[in-house]
Design a protein around this motif. Structure first.
Motif, PDB file in Angstrom:
ATOM      1  N   SER A   9       0.834  -1.210   0.000  1.00  0.00           N
ATOM      2  CA  SER A   9       0.000   0.000   0.000  1.00  0.00           C
ATOM      3  C   SER A   9       0.864   1.253   0.000  1.00  0.00           C
ATOM      4  CB  SER A   9      -0.929   0.007   1.222  1.00  0.00           C
ATOM      5  OG  SER A   9      -1.812  -1.091   1.197  1.00  0.00           O
ATOM      6  N   TYR A  10       1.901   1.260   0.836  1.00  0.00           N
ATOM      7  CA  TYR A  10       2.796   2.416   0.895  1.00  0.00           C
ATOM      8  C   TYR A  10       3.497   2.628  -0.447  1.00  0.00           C
ATOM      9  CZ  TYR A  10       2.314   1.522   5.943  1.00  0.00           C
ATOM     10  OH  TYR A  10       1.822   1.296   7.201  1.00  0.00           O
ATOM     11  N   LYS A  11       3.905   1.536  -1.058  1.00  0.00           N
ATOM     12  CA  LYS A  11       4.591   1.646  -2.349  1.00  0.00           C
ATOM     13  C   LYS A  11       3.655   2.182  -3.424  1.00  0.00           C
ATOM     14  CE  LYS A  11       8.212  -1.787  -1.566  1.00  0.00           C
ATOM     15  NZ  LYS A  11       8.829  -3.067  -1.993  1.00  0.00           N
ATOM     16  N   CYS A  12       2.381   1.810  -3.335  1.00  0.00           N
ATOM     17  CA  CYS A  12       1.390   2.330  -4.287  1.00  0.00           C
ATOM     18  C   CYS A  12       1.268   3.844  -4.153  1.00  0.00           C
ATOM     19  CB  CYS A  12       0.031   1.674  -4.062  1.00  0.00           C
ATOM     20  SG  CYS A  12      -0.088  -0.032  -4.617  1.00  0.00           S
ATOM     21  N   SER A  13       1.223   4.340  -2.920  1.00  0.00           N
ATOM     22  CA  SER A  13       1.118   5.785  -2.701  1.00  0.00           C
ATOM     23  C   SER A  13       2.359   6.506  -3.215  1.00  0.00           C
ATOM     24  CB  SER A  13       0.927   6.078  -1.206  1.00  0.00           C
ATOM     25  OG  SER A  13      -0.319   5.594  -0.770  1.00  0.00           O
ATOM     26  N   LYS A  14       3.508   5.886  -3.049  1.00  0.00           N
ATOM     27  CA  LYS A  14       4.746   6.474  -3.559  1.00  0.00           C
ATOM     28  C   LYS A  14       4.722   6.548  -5.081  1.00  0.00           C
ATOM     29  CE  LYS A  14       9.774   5.965  -3.584  1.00  0.00           C
ATOM     30  NZ  LYS A  14      10.933   5.138  -3.155  1.00  0.00           N
ATOM     31  N   VAL A  15       4.254   5.482  -5.727  1.00  0.00           N
ATOM     32  CA  VAL A  15       4.168   5.461  -7.188  1.00  0.00           C
ATOM     33  C   VAL A  15       3.213   6.538  -7.685  1.00  0.00           C
ATOM     34  CG1 VAL A  15       3.351   4.121  -9.172  1.00  0.00           C
ATOM     35  CG2 VAL A  15       4.819   3.039  -7.464  1.00  0.00           C
ATOM     36  N   VAL A  16       2.078   6.693  -7.013  1.00  0.00           N
ATOM     37  CA  VAL A  16       1.110   7.732  -7.386  1.00  0.00           C
ATOM     38  C   VAL A  16       1.777   9.102  -7.332  1.00  0.00           C
ATOM     39  CG1 VAL A  16      -0.980   8.944  -6.646  1.00  0.00           C
ATOM     40  CG2 VAL A  16      -0.956   6.461  -6.723  1.00  0.00           C
ATOM     41  N   THR A  17       2.520   9.367  -6.268  1.00  0.00           N
ATOM     42  CA  THR A  17       3.198  10.658  -6.121  1.00  0.00           C
ATOM     43  C   THR A  17       4.199  10.882  -7.239  1.00  0.00           C
ATOM     44  OG1 THR A  17       3.006  10.412  -3.714  1.00  0.00           O
ATOM     45  CG2 THR A  17       4.493  12.126  -4.525  1.00  0.00           C
ATOM     46  N   GLU A  18       4.986   9.869  -7.532  1.00  0.00           N
ATOM     47  CA  GLU A  18       6.032   9.998  -8.549  1.00  0.00           C
ATOM     48  C   GLU A  18       5.454  10.156  -9.948  1.00  0.00           C
ATOM     49  OE1 GLU A  18       9.557   7.412  -6.327  1.00  0.00           O
ATOM     50  OE2 GLU A  18       8.217   6.429  -7.751  1.00  0.00           O
ATOM     51  N   LYS A  19       4.349   9.483 -10.224  1.00  0.00           N
ATOM     52  CA  LYS A  19       3.761   9.542 -11.570  1.00  0.00           C
ATOM     53  C   LYS A  19       2.960  10.818 -11.809  1.00  0.00           C
ATOM     54  CE  LYS A  19       5.227   5.602 -13.178  1.00  0.00           C
ATOM     55  NZ  LYS A  19       6.169   5.559 -14.329  1.00  0.00           N
TER      56      LYS A  19
END
Length: 279
Positions: A9-19
């Motif tokens: 879940s945390y990695k998903c939020s990080k990916v959203v931020t980066e994209k």
């Protein structure tokens, strides 16, 4: 094991931020690792809500938003969600005891974007900005001060001013899309389809006042947060400077950006000032 799901879940939020935002992602990377994940979690949540009302034009936005809001409330109540973005956010929400009224206020402003297109009074405009930006700044502040209530109250007004400044810069930068695609006009008593120099100057002065109020708080932030927030502050001030120098007609037709080269240069100068204790 739930720990694995939480990590995903945390990695998903990080990916959203980066994209979705290279500039915000860059600033977040300048935060201490101890708080970085929680800022990703907040950004992922607010970005998904914003995307529903701003981007999903071929779908029933109201239905999607209602479902997202229901899932959000279930996540906050039960401390879990199969939506990884909401699962990550609820962890940060409970960890730092983020007031529900901040979340509710944000969702109310996002819901307004489903139907309200023009803001004609200063009160409507300020209410929308408080919900769409100021409270996001307060959520982040909860993380920055690690739940310290006294520090939070001291920096509260500055955090709201910074959120307000960021949002107004975005309004001015995104004027073309807001006007032509979304048919929205946030600045009251301003004809954004025929933006003139006087109106633009008034808007810029208003944003500069927000930045001035915000800077006092940036300087007083804990070490873990100061450089990252200062980086974001410098980026948005640079973007405002470019908008200030751009003729109104050009703002209406072109989305003004800060180039990657400028971002790197800005980051380097910000780091030098930070290390020399000039912030």
């Amino acid at each position: 094991m739930k720990e694995i799901f939480d990590t995903v879940s945390y990695k998903c939020s990080k990916v959203v931020t980066e994209k979705y935002s290279t500039s915000f992602s860059l600033a977040t990377k300048m935060l201490a690792p101890s708080i970085r994940t929680d800022i990703y979690n907040i950004y992922g949540f607010v970005r998904f809500a914003d995307e529903i009302v701003d981007s999903f034009h071929d779908y029933d936005k109201s239905t999607l938003f209602n479902k997202f809001e229901a899932d959000l409330n279930e996540a906050l109540t039960h401390k879990i969600s199969l939506n990884p973005i909401l699962n990550a956010f609820q962890q940060t929400y409970h960890k730092y005891d983020i007031p529900y009224e901040l979340v509710s206020c944000f969702m109310n402003s996002m819901r307004a974007d489903l139907t309200k297109k023009v803001y004609t009074t200063k009160e409507e405009y300020e209410t929308y900005i408080h919900g769409s930006a100021n409270v996001v700044g307060l959520m982040c502040l909860k993380v920055f001060v690690k739940g310290d209530s006294e520090k939070y109250e001291t920096l509260k007004q500055s955090a709201m001013a910074l959120g307000s400044a960021f949002q107004k810069v975005n309004f001015l930068r995104d004027l073309k899309d807001d006007s032509e695609i979304l048919n929205r006009a946030y600045f009251p008593n301003v004809n954004l389809k025929q933006l003139n120099k006087a109106s633009k100057t008034k808007i810029v002065k208003e944003i500069l006042l927000d930045f001035e109020k915000a800077y006092k708080g940036v300087k007083a932030l804990p070490t873990e947060a100061k450089f990252g927030v200062y980086t974001a502050y410098r980026y948005y001030k640079r973007l405002l400077f470019k908008l200030q120098k751009t003729p109104p007609l050009q703002i209406q037709n072109v989305r003004i950006r800060v180039s990657n080269h400028e971002k790197i240069s800005l980051l380097a100068r910000s780091y030098i000032k930070y290390k020399l204790n000039l912030v």
